[in-house]
Design a protein around this motif. Structure first.
Motif, mmCIF file in Angstrom:
data_model
loop_
_atom_site.group_PDB
_atom_site.id
_atom_site.type_symbol
_atom_site.label_atom_id
_atom_site.label_comp_id
_atom_site.label_asym_id
_atom_site.label_seq_id
_atom_site.Cartn_x
_atom_site.Cartn_y
_atom_site.Cartn_z
ATOM 1 N N LEU A 1 23.395 -68.335 65.486
ATOM 2 C CA LEU A 1 24.637 -69.137 64.243
ATOM 3 C C LEU A 1 25.382 -69.565 65.251
ATOM 4 N N GLY A 2 25.476 -69.731 66.770
ATOM 5 C CA GLY A 2 26.460 -70.196 67.775
ATOM 6 C C GLY A 2 27.599 -69.407 68.447
ATOM 7 N N ASP A 3 27.198 -67.627 67.721
ATOM 8 C CA ASP A 3 27.810 -66.697 68.164
ATOM 9 C C ASP A 3 27.159 -66.705 69.325
ATOM 10 N N GLU A 4 28.560 -66.582 70.616
ATOM 11 C CA GLU A 4 27.944 -66.304 72.122
ATOM 12 C C GLU A 4 27.995 -64.635 72.054
ATOM 13 N N ASP A 5 29.031 -63.681 71.752
ATOM 14 C CA ASP A 5 28.213 -61.858 71.858
ATOM 15 C C ASP A 5 26.620 -61.465 71.024
ATOM 16 N N LEU B 1 21.612 -71.421 72.848
ATOM 17 C CA LEU B 1 20.518 -70.358 72.698
ATOM 18 C C LEU B 1 18.760 -71.145 73.867
ATOM 19 N N LEU B 2 19.237 -72.303 72.187
ATOM 20 C CA LEU B 2 17.813 -72.636 73.039
ATOM 21 C C LEU B 2 17.320 -72.880 74.420
ATOM 22 N N GLU B 3 18.311 -73.858 74.681
ATOM 23 C CA GLU B 3 18.653 -73.885 76.440
ATOM 24 C C GLU B 3 17.896 -72.962 77.268
ATOM 25 N N GLY B 4 18.562 -72.119 76.982
ATOM 26 C CA GLY B 4 18.548 -70.285 78.015
ATOM 27 C C GLY B 4 17.378 -70.182 77.595
ATOM 28 N N VAL B 5 16.751 -69.872 76.320
ATOM 29 C CA VAL B 5 15.088 -69.667 76.331
ATOM 30 C C VAL B 5 14.098 -70.334 77.439
ATOM 31 N N SER C 1 14.678 -70.833 65.051
ATOM 32 C CA SER C 1 14.584 -72.171 64.608
ATOM 33 C C SER C 1 15.188 -72.988 65.252
ATOM 34 N N PRO C 2 15.628 -74.379 65.067
ATOM 35 C CA PRO C 2 16.382 -74.947 65.313
ATOM 36 C C PRO C 2 17.447 -74.574 64.713
ATOM 37 N N TYR C 3 17.840 -74.659 63.390
ATOM 38 C CA TYR C 3 18.598 -74.136 62.394
ATOM 39 C C TYR C 3 19.859 -73.136 62.840
ATOM 40 N N THR C 4 19.206 -72.102 63.279
ATOM 41 C CA THR C 4 19.708 -70.392 63.018
ATOM 42 C C THR C 4 19.502 -70.372 65.126
ATOM 43 N N CYS C 5 19.199 -71.020 65.958
ATOM 44 C CA CYS C 5 19.368 -71.019 67.015
ATOM 45 C C CYS C 5 20.670 -72.657 67.323
ATOM 46 N N SER C 6 21.723 -71.971 68.246
ATOM 47 C CA SER C 6 22.552 -72.976 69.022
ATOM 48 C C SER C 6 22.022 -73.997 70.344
ATOM 49 N N ARG D 1 24.185 -64.069 70.496
ATOM 50 C CA ARG D 1 23.503 -64.234 71.978
ATOM 51 C C ARG D 1 23.269 -64.265 72.873
ATOM 52 N N LYS D 2 23.929 -62.824 73.760
ATOM 53 C CA LYS D 2 24.155 -62.834 74.575
ATOM 54 C C LYS D 2 23.009 -61.330 74.158
ATOM 55 N N ALA D 3 23.019 -61.016 73.482
ATOM 56 C CA ALA D 3 22.794 -59.319 72.902
ATOM 57 C C ALA D 3 21.012 -59.969 72.744
ATOM 58 N N GLU D 4 20.594 -60.979 71.689
ATOM 59 C CA GLU D 4 19.619 -61.770 72.070
ATOM 60 C C GLU D 4 18.394 -62.086 72.920
ATOM 61 N N PHE D 5 19.168 -61.939 74.226
ATOM 62 C CA PHE D 5 18.183 -62.319 74.977
ATOM 63 C C PHE D 5 18.216 -61.065 75.850
ATOM 64 N N LYS D 6 19.023 -59.921 76.124
ATOM 65 C CA LYS D 6 19.629 -58.483 76.474
ATOM 66 C C LYS D 6 18.014 -57.513 75.496
ATOM 67 N N GLU D 7 17.890 -58.533 74.318
ATOM 68 C CA GLU D 7 16.768 -57.570 73.923
ATOM 69 C C GLU D 7 15.187 -57.808 74.093
ATOM 70 N N THR D 8 15.280 -59.646 74.094
ATOM 71 C CA THR D 8 14.045 -59.949 74.295
ATOM 72 C C THR D 8 13.778 -59.746 75.892
ATOM 73 N N LYS D 9 14.675 -59.056 77.079
ATOM 74 C CA LYS D 9 14.630 -59.149 78.180
ATOM 75 C C LYS D 9 13.735 -57.571 78.599
ATOM 76 N N ARG D 10 14.469 -56.687 77.011
ATOM 77 C CA ARG D 10 14.390 -54.936 76.945
ATOM 78 C C ARG D 10 12.949 -55.533 76.538
ATOM 79 N N ILE D 11 12.487 -56.007 75.788
ATOM 80 C CA ILE D 11 10.801 -55.863 75.197
ATOM 81 C C ILE D 11 10.054 -56.376 76.105
ATOM 82 N N ILE D 12 10.627 -57.615 76.732
ATOM 83 C CA ILE D 12 9.267 -58.503 78.146
ATOM 84 C C ILE D 12 8.960 -57.226 78.974
#
Ligand SMILES: [Zn+2]
Length: 430
Positions: free
Chosen positions: A147-151, A191-195, A183-188, A153-164
């Motif tokens: 939802l546009g929040d940078e912290d 985030l989408l570019e980072g994904v 989704s495009p409406y809940t992700c900045s 966003r970082k946490a989401e990538f961290k969790e994704t990498k942990r799961i990978i």
């Protein structure tokens, strides 16, 4: 390793041709299909007289742990349902809840003939644990929302990498991990570019919701002056490795983009009907050669994980939508639930059809019941007359998961009580 063989005899095999015969499984693979097979040292022989043998069904859009929220809030629009009912409960979720919900969902899927699923949710290592124990195949993604929040966003990538790192390619290769931007409406945009960048780096797939409701299209139009798939394409997210769920509201240009980029789709008719989201133009998409698979969505918005029901619903909905009874015939919809599902997950070389050399993900459907008599046209019966309760035997990766409707890897009664307790605990916190 010790070899394990299963011989299935006298089955009506739904392969490229429908034919009565036998099938031999050695370890995790189908090694022979023939009229009669003579095999030595077979561990298990199944007489499949009056049974149809099909590939295990593939459910390409699920939120397994949401099974705990089944029946919690019905008959509401998507945004009210999410904002006022689902998200407040999800705020209290923990790993134990997700494990219990996912195990319950695995039991339901196996009992209704599904051997592979594509899941997006939270505490995905708990979901992986449940899927591993159940013996089922699955692709898992942590649902990323910033939802546009940078912290965040970082946490989401961290969790994704942990799961990978923890779960990808585990359970004898049955469990894979992908990226799950919600989704495009809940992700900045960031985030989408980072994904996209990270998915390329890891060589993993992307699972996203897109164009589910008219409101989403309006919101994305307002924020980015583009429709959802146009916007996702503009920022470079789309590609052959993307599986988008729903794809209900599509302009002609968006359908061209989907085709051009090789994006795979998951059609979720029951969820779209229940939330009154709309009708995806599936017959048009298939006509264009786009890969459309089938999903149930979560059990809180369906409210079941039975892909037999979903096949029938998909066919009927498309017919009434186009006022043309010839669209989405039984054969096409059966392919959506099998080989298209496999292709949507990039697993078409391993699963999705009954072929020598493929993984032994196999379902036997009992045709000796009043609702499937006279036994005439197997694919018609599977799509229009059968339901999950007609599934008799389920094998995944060469392992017996259900025999004569008896679960083999899961203790059904304990899973039900575990899920009841977890659901009570979750609701008492909310
Ligand atoms: Zn969903």
């Amino acid at each position: 390793m010790e070899t394990k063989n299963i011989l299935i005899e006298n089955a009506v095999i739904v392969a490229d041709r429908i034919k009565k015969g036998s099938l031999l499984i050695e370890n995790d693979k189908i090694v022979e299909i023939n009229d009669k097979i003579v095999a030595n040292n077979v561990d298990d022989v199944i007489n499949a007289e009056k049974k149809v043998l099909i590939p295990g069904l593939v459910n390409t859009h699920t939120h397994l742990s949401m099974s705990l929220m089944r029946g919690l809030a019905d008959d509401l629009p998507l945004d009210t349902w999410l904002n006022d009912h689902i998200w407040p409960v999800e705020a209290n979720l923990n790993g134990e809840h997700c494990y219990a919900g996912a195990l319950l969902a695995c039991a339901e899927m196996i009992k209704s003939g599904t051997t592979c699923f594509n899941d997006m949710y939270f505490f995905m290592d708990s979901v992986a644990k449940a899927a591993d124990e159940a013996g089922i195949r699955g692709m898992l993604s942590h649902g990323m929302i910033d939802l546009g929040d940078e912290d965040k966003r970082k946490a989401e990538f961290k969790e994704t990498k942990r799961i990978i790192e923890k779960c990808h390619d585990t359970a004898d290769g049955r469990i894979k991990v992908s990226f799950g931007p919600h989704s495009p409406y809940t992700c900045s945009e960031e985030l989408l570019e980072g994904v996209r960048k990270e998915a390329d780096k890891y060589g993993l797939k992307i699972h996203i919701h897109a164009s589910e409701t008219q409101k989403e299209v309006e919101d994305v139009l307002e924020a980015h002056r583009k429709r959802p798939f146009e916007y996702l394409d503009e920022i470079g997210l789309l590609g052959e490795d993307v599986l988008a769920a729903h794809a209900v509201w599509l302009s002609d240009n968006e359908m061209e983009i989907i085709k051009e980029r090789g994006v795979k789709l998951s059609h979720n008719p029951s969820s779209n009907m229940k939330l009154a989201s709309g009708i995806s133009p599936v017959s048009k998409l298939l006509e264009k050669g786009i890969c459309v698979s089938l999903g149930t969505d979560g059990a809180a918005s369906n409210n079941s994980l039975d892909l037999f029901e979903e096949m029938k619903t998909a066919a009927l909905l498309q017919k009434v939508h186009t006022l043309d009874p010839t669209v989405l015939n039984a054969h096409e919809v059966f392919e959506m639930a099998t080989i298209n599902g496999a292709a949507a997950l990039g697993l078409e070389n391993g699963i999705g059809t009954i072929e020598v050399g493929k993984k032994a993900d196999i379902v036997l459907v009992d045709m000796k019941t009043p609702s499937l008599t006279p036994f005439r046209n197997p694919v018609s019966h599977l799509v229009y007359s059968a339901n999950g309760a007609d599934v008799d035997t389920v094998i995944c990766n060469g392992e017996m998961l259900m025999k004569n409707r008896e679960l083999q890897t899961i203790d059904e009664a304990s899973v039900i009580s575990l899920a009841e307790e977890a659901s009570q605990d979750l609701l008492s916190k909310s």
